[in-house]
Design a protein around this motif. Structure first.
Motif, PDB file in Angstrom:
ATOM      1  N   VAL A  53      18.098  24.234  12.767  1.00 16.94           N
ATOM      2  CA  VAL A  53      19.394  24.718  13.265  1.00 16.94           C
ATOM      3  C   VAL A  53      20.439  23.613  13.272  1.00 16.94           C
ATOM      4  O   VAL A  53      21.596  23.856  12.914  1.00 16.94           O
ATOM      5  CB  VAL A  53      19.267  25.400  14.647  1.00 16.94           C
ATOM      6  CG1 VAL A  53      18.961  24.416  15.758  1.00 16.94           C
ATOM      7  CG2 VAL A  53      20.553  26.152  14.979  1.00 16.94           C
ATOM      8  N   ASP A  54      20.068  22.396  13.634  1.00 14.81           N
ATOM      9  CA  ASP A  54      21.071  21.327  13.652  1.00 14.81           C
ATOM     10  C   ASP A  54      21.511  20.949  12.241  1.00 14.81           C
ATOM     11  O   ASP A  54      22.676  20.691  11.990  1.00 14.81           O
ATOM     12  CB  ASP A  54      20.553  20.102  14.413  1.00 14.81           C
ATOM     13  CG  ASP A  54      20.606  20.320  15.920  1.00 14.81           C
ATOM     14  OD1 ASP A  54      21.580  20.948  16.386  1.00 14.81           O
ATOM     15  OD2 ASP A  54      19.679  19.887  16.623  1.00 14.81           O
ATOM     16  N   TYR A 105      23.674  24.051  11.161  1.00 17.64           N
ATOM     17  CA  TYR A 105      24.936  24.220  11.878  1.00 17.64           C
ATOM     18  C   TYR A 105      25.912  23.082  11.543  1.00 17.64           C
ATOM     19  O   TYR A 105      27.111  23.278  11.429  1.00 17.64           O
ATOM     20  CB  TYR A 105      24.655  24.330  13.379  1.00 17.64           C
ATOM     21  CG  TYR A 105      25.843  24.754  14.210  1.00 17.64           C
ATOM     22  CD1 TYR A 105      26.850  25.572  13.690  1.00 17.64           C
ATOM     23  CD2 TYR A 105      25.968  24.341  15.528  1.00 17.64           C
ATOM     24  CE1 TYR A 105      27.936  25.948  14.464  1.00 17.64           C
ATOM     25  CE2 TYR A 105      27.053  24.718  16.314  1.00 17.64           C
ATOM     26  CZ  TYR A 105      28.031  25.525  15.768  1.00 17.64           C
ATOM     27  OH  TYR A 105      29.106  25.881  16.547  1.00 17.64           O
ATOM     28  N   ARG A 106      25.378  21.863  11.351  1.00 16.73           N
ATOM     29  CA  ARG A 106      26.265  20.749  10.974  1.00 16.73           C
ATOM     30  C   ARG A 106      26.885  20.990   9.603  1.00 16.73           C
ATOM     31  O   ARG A 106      28.042  20.684   9.358  1.00 16.73           O
ATOM     32  CB  ARG A 106      25.492  19.424  10.977  1.00 16.73           C
ATOM     33  CG  ARG A 106      25.245  18.890  12.389  1.00 16.73           C
ATOM     34  CD  ARG A 106      24.646  17.487  12.397  1.00 16.73           C
ATOM     35  NE  ARG A 106      24.471  17.042  13.779  1.00 16.73           N
ATOM     36  CZ  ARG A 106      23.296  16.806  14.361  1.00 16.73           C
ATOM     37  NH1 ARG A 106      22.182  16.938  13.682  1.00 16.73           N
ATOM     38  NH2 ARG A 106      23.243  16.441  15.626  1.00 16.73           N
ATOM     39  N   LEU A 113      29.631  23.687   9.996  1.00 14.11           N
ATOM     40  CA  LEU A 113      30.826  23.180  10.673  1.00 14.11           C
ATOM     41  C   LEU A 113      31.614  22.203   9.808  1.00 14.11           C
ATOM     42  O   LEU A 113      32.808  22.014   9.995  1.00 14.11           O
ATOM     43  CB  LEU A 113      30.438  22.484  11.978  1.00 14.11           C
ATOM     44  CG  LEU A 113      30.143  23.369  13.182  1.00 14.11           C
ATOM     45  CD1 LEU A 113      29.673  22.514  14.344  1.00 14.11           C
ATOM     46  CD2 LEU A 113      31.365  24.171  13.606  1.00 14.11           C
ATOM     47  N   SER A 114      30.927  21.558   8.881  1.00 12.53           N
ATOM     48  CA  SER A 114      31.607  20.586   8.024  1.00 12.53           C
ATOM     49  C   SER A 114      32.256  21.234   6.809  1.00 12.53           C
ATOM     50  O   SER A 114      32.981  20.578   6.075  1.00 12.53           O
ATOM     51  CB  SER A 114      30.613  19.526   7.524  1.00 12.53           C
ATOM     52  OG  SER A 114      29.911  18.970   8.587  1.00 12.53           O
ATOM     53  N   ASP A 145      33.914  28.154  14.796  1.00 12.95           N
ATOM     54  CA  ASP A 145      34.612  27.150  15.578  1.00 12.95           C
ATOM     55  C   ASP A 145      34.805  27.635  17.013  1.00 12.95           C
ATOM     56  O   ASP A 145      35.908  27.776  17.491  1.00 12.95           O
ATOM     57  CB  ASP A 145      35.963  26.913  14.892  1.00 12.95           C
ATOM     58  CG  ASP A 145      36.668  25.711  15.451  1.00 12.95           C
ATOM     59  OD1 ASP A 145      36.020  24.937  16.154  1.00 12.95           O
ATOM     60  OD2 ASP A 145      37.875  25.576  15.192  1.00 12.95           O
ATOM     61  N   ASP A 146      33.720  27.901  17.688  1.00 12.54           N
ATOM     62  CA  ASP A 146      33.770  28.468  19.029  1.00 12.54           C
ATOM     63  C   ASP A 146      33.987  27.369  20.060  1.00 12.54           C
ATOM     64  O   ASP A 146      33.583  26.242  19.863  1.00 12.54           O
ATOM     65  CB  ASP A 146      32.428  29.152  19.317  1.00 12.54           C
ATOM     66  CG  ASP A 146      32.563  30.224  20.353  1.00 12.54           C
ATOM     67  OD1 ASP A 146      32.888  29.882  21.489  1.00 12.54           O
ATOM     68  OD2 ASP A 146      32.339  31.407  20.014  1.00 12.54           O
ATOM     69  N   MET A 199      30.115  25.718  22.010  1.00 16.95           N
ATOM     70  CA  MET A 199      29.253  25.328  20.895  1.00 16.95           C
ATOM     71  C   MET A 199      27.790  25.634  21.165  1.00 16.95           C
ATOM     72  O   MET A 199      27.031  25.917  20.243  1.00 16.95           O
ATOM     73  CB  MET A 199      29.421  23.841  20.597  1.00 16.95           C
ATOM     74  CG  MET A 199      30.580  23.553  19.654  1.00 16.95           C
ATOM     75  SD  MET A 199      30.758  21.797  19.355  1.00 16.95           S
ATOM     76  CE  MET A 199      29.395  21.473  18.244  1.00 16.95           C
ATOM     77  N   ARG A 213      33.708  16.910  20.867  1.00 19.63           N
ATOM     78  CA  ARG A 213      32.374  17.476  20.963  1.00 19.63           C
ATOM     79  C   ARG A 213      31.846  17.823  19.570  1.00 19.63           C
ATOM     80  O   ARG A 213      30.723  17.504  19.205  1.00 19.63           O
ATOM     81  CB  ARG A 213      32.474  18.730  21.832  1.00 19.63           C
ATOM     82  CG  ARG A 213      31.187  19.310  22.263  1.00 19.63           C
ATOM     83  CD  ARG A 213      31.522  20.516  23.132  1.00 19.63           C
ATOM     84  NE  ARG A 213      30.348  21.325  23.273  1.00 19.63           N
ATOM     85  CZ  ARG A 213      29.599  21.338  24.361  1.00 19.63           C
ATOM     86  NH1 ARG A 213      29.930  20.632  25.395  1.00 19.63           N
ATOM     87  NH2 ARG A 213      28.520  22.082  24.413  1.00 19.63           N
ATOM     88  N   GLN A 214      32.709  18.447  18.793  1.00 20.67           N
ATOM     89  CA  GLN A 214      32.307  18.814  17.445  1.00 20.67           C
ATOM     90  C   GLN A 214      32.078  17.567  16.586  1.00 20.67           C
ATOM     91  O   GLN A 214      31.075  17.474  15.872  1.00 20.67           O
ATOM     92  CB  GLN A 214      33.379  19.703  16.823  1.00 20.67           C
ATOM     93  CG  GLN A 214      33.001  20.183  15.441  1.00 20.67           C
ATOM     94  CD  GLN A 214      33.843  21.369  15.000  1.00 20.67           C
ATOM     95  OE1 GLN A 214      34.350  22.119  15.807  1.00 20.67           O
ATOM     96  NE2 GLN A 214      33.977  21.541  13.702  1.00 20.67           N
ATOM     97  N   TYR A 259      28.805  15.865  17.567  1.00 25.49           N
ATOM     98  CA  TYR A 259      27.656  16.626  17.070  1.00 25.49           C
ATOM     99  C   TYR A 259      27.471  16.396  15.568  1.00 25.49           C
ATOM    100  O   TYR A 259      26.363  16.153  15.087  1.00 25.49           O
ATOM    101  CB  TYR A 259      27.865  18.107  17.379  1.00 25.49           C
ATOM    102  CG  TYR A 259      26.782  19.020  16.838  1.00 25.49           C
ATOM    103  CD1 TYR A 259      25.479  18.946  17.321  1.00 25.49           C
ATOM    104  CD2 TYR A 259      27.070  19.971  15.862  1.00 25.49           C
ATOM    105  CE1 TYR A 259      24.483  19.787  16.840  1.00 25.49           C
ATOM    106  CE2 TYR A 259      26.087  20.817  15.376  1.00 25.49           C
ATOM    107  CZ  TYR A 259      24.800  20.723  15.862  1.00 25.49           C
ATOM    108  OH  TYR A 259      23.821  21.555  15.382  1.00 25.49           O
ATOM    109  N   LEU A 260      28.587  16.433  14.838  1.00 33.72           N
ATOM    110  CA  LEU A 260      28.497  16.209  13.392  1.00 33.72           C
ATOM    111  C   LEU A 260      28.069  14.780  13.078  1.00 33.72           C
ATOM    112  O   LEU A 260      27.459  14.524  12.046  1.00 33.72           O
ATOM    113  CB  LEU A 260      29.833  16.525  12.714  1.00 33.72           C
ATOM    114  CG  LEU A 260      30.210  18.009  12.711  1.00 33.72           C
ATOM    115  CD1 LEU A 260      31.553  18.230  12.047  1.00 33.72           C
ATOM    116  CD2 LEU A 260      29.137  18.853  12.025  1.00 33.72           C
ATOM    117  N   MET A 274      23.050  18.239  20.629  1.00 35.80           N
ATOM    118  CA  MET A 274      23.937  19.043  21.472  1.00 35.80           C
ATOM    119  C   MET A 274      23.652  18.810  22.956  1.00 35.80           C
ATOM    120  O   MET A 274      24.563  18.723  23.768  1.00 35.80           O
ATOM    121  CB  MET A 274      23.729  20.519  21.130  1.00 35.80           C
ATOM    122  CG  MET A 274      24.789  21.425  21.665  1.00 35.80           C
ATOM    123  SD  MET A 274      26.228  21.475  20.615  1.00 35.80           S
ATOM    124  CE  MET A 274      25.695  22.627  19.378  1.00 35.80           C
TER     125      MET A 274
END
Ligand code: HEM
Lengths: 122, 331
Positions: free
Chosen positions: A19-20, A23-24, A27-28, A37-38, A41, B300-301, B304-305, B310
């Motif tokens: 998932v990480d 999800y990364r 998001l990228s 973009d909630d 998160m 935060r984003q 995380y990236l 998290m």
């Protein structure tokens, strides 16, 4: 007895790792990140865990109707095939990064592909 | 559908409506602020019926045991009998023992609680004026280092509470306090780990508490504190932080200016952007983010990236409700 797809992938711990990575990537990717973009998160990440559990063949109770409802607001915001393909691409890349053998990865991608019409509300 | 019994009336709560929204719709005079389960302003007690676990997240166990929950994040699954919070359960008094302006817009107040308060550095309290006006403020003090409670209050353009505190509150005055609240505090279990603290404006208050708590309890990893401000005058603890930096080799302070030309010792740019550019790999770091909500969200984003897990990102977006153009219902 043969292992299920979910077992072969490593079950829930595998989802936690995936998932990480997934999800990364999402998001990228600026072509789709706005959908994810909630402000919350944690909750978004939990939903992406549900997504991975589902396509990994794990236990879930989502119906086609649920998939339609979950993504309907996104379709309203313009979700289309190009976005679906981008997500599928990140899923494939995630599986590659985890070193999932090709035949097993293929099964995952088949499950994902089967949801296209529901996700896009067609 | 669930029925809410409150103050002698019956109020329906249907679909995805929260208890708070149902009460507001029924024009009940309930206090609220953030509406996201963070600030604890809207705490109510369920005297009958049980509430979903999620609506008690962040509420002290002595209070949850009495049925206290957060109506703003409670979608009831059964009928509930509700009661207004019992003041004595939630509030105690504290007297102002010191006050000074740290910058043109930031005021330090020091308070002595009537009964000792057990808290962790970085948590926040709700301060309530005698007419009921209430706002959340982060503690800047550390329980095992400071005898008294310290807050940094930033004056907000239309802020009723912040302007009153800056202009009128005086030494010797008393306020009600509720708390401590919030999950943003130092955890002593990973002493070798690095920590990244990013705050803007008075978001520095909880961060300096967390940093001092960690440093004085023997944290061995590096602690990097980035404080963002538009102007030099906004870096209101510059001297104290430089001193802390010379006292502890593993503490590093970076004041970041997003508007003014940076003088020597300052960095140009926004705190979160500068911090992540300095540390693009945050794997195994703990990250603390406090201040203006859009900064917290973006940081935060980014964290995380950059590889932070998290669960290792602790965020305290300040609820700047006074900036809202909508008038509050209860005011
Ligand atoms: C590949 C096929 C897909 C499957 C099997 C899938 C599956 C899921 C699942 C199971 C959830 C959780 C629903 C819930 O518990 O509420 C979810 C939520 C979500 N999905 Fe998908 N999804 C797919 C494609 C996509 C695509 C292409 C996008 C956008 C580019 C997307 C964006 C989202 C978002 C933003 C959410 C969270 C919605 C919310 O906040 O309620 N999904 N998806």
């Amino acid at each position: 007895m043969t292992d299920s797809l979910f077992d072969k992938l490593g079950g829930e711990p595998a989802v936690d790792v995936a998932v990480d990575i997934f999800y990364r990537k999402v998001l990228s990717d600026e072509s789709i990140s706005h959908f994810f973009d909630d402000t919350d998160m944690d909750e978004q990440r939990a939903k992406q865990k549900s997504f991975l559990t589902m396509v990994f063949g794990g236990p879930h109770e989502y119906t086609g109707k649920d998939m339609r409802e979950a993504h309907a607001p996104l379709v309203e915001k313009g979700l289309d095939d190009s976005h679906f393909d981008a997500v599928a691409g990140h899923l494939q890349a995630t599986l590659d990064e985890l070193g999932v053998p090709e035949d097993i990865a293929g099964e995952v991608m088949t499950i994902a592909a089967s949801t296209r019409d529901d996700v896009l509300n067609r | 559908m669930a029925t809410l019994r409150f103050d002698g009336g019956e109020i329906p709560c249907t679909g995805d409506t929260t208890v708070l929204d149902a009460l507001l719709e029924a024009e009940q005079p309930v206090a609220f602020s953030c509406k996201t389960g963070m600030c604890l302003t809207c705490l109510l007690q369920a005297t009958e019926g049980s509430v979903p676990e999620k609506s008690q997240k962040g509420v002290k166990d002595t209070l949850t045991a009495q049925g206290y929950f957060l109506p703003c994040v409670c979608i009831p699954e059964e009928d509930l009998e509700l009661a207004s919070p019992n003041d004595a359960d939630l509030f105690s008094r504290a007297v102002v023992t010191g006050k000074e302006m740290l910058s043109p817009n930031i005021c330090r107040i020091v308070m002595e609680p009537a009964t000792p308060l057990y808290y962790r550095a970085g948590q926040f309290l709700n301060l309530r004026r005698d007419d009921g006006l209430m706002r959340s403020y982060s503690l800047a003090s550390v329980p095992h280092l400071d005898r008294q409670l310290e807050f940094h209050i930033k004056r907000l353009p239309r802020g009723k509470m912040s302007n009153w505190i800056c202009d009128e509150l005086a030494t010797g005055d008393s306020l009600d306090i509720q708390g401590p609240n919030g999950p943003c505090f130092y955890l002593p279990d990973r002493k070798q780990g690095n920590m990244l603290l990013i705050g803007n404006g008075s978001g520095l208050a909880p961060l300096i508490g967390i940093a001092r708590d960690a440093l004085h309890t023997g944290h061995a990893g590096d602690i990097h504190l980035y404080h963002g401000s538009r102007h030099v005058t906004g870096t209101y603890l510059h001297g104290e932080l430089l001193e802390l930096e010379s006292e502890f080799v593993n503490f590093h302070y970076a004041p970041c200016l997003s508007r003014d030309e940076p003088p020597a010792g300052y960095r140009a740019g926004r705190a979160e952007v500068t911090a992540i550019a300095d540390f693009p790999d945050l794997k195994d770091w703990r990250v603390y983010l406090c201040g203006y909500p859009p900064m917290v969200k973006s940081a935060r984003q980014k964290s995380y990236l950059a590889g932070a897990a998290m669960g290792d990102i602790y965020a305290d977006p300040f609820d700047l409700r006074d900036l809202r153009t909508e008038p509050r219902k209860e005011e």
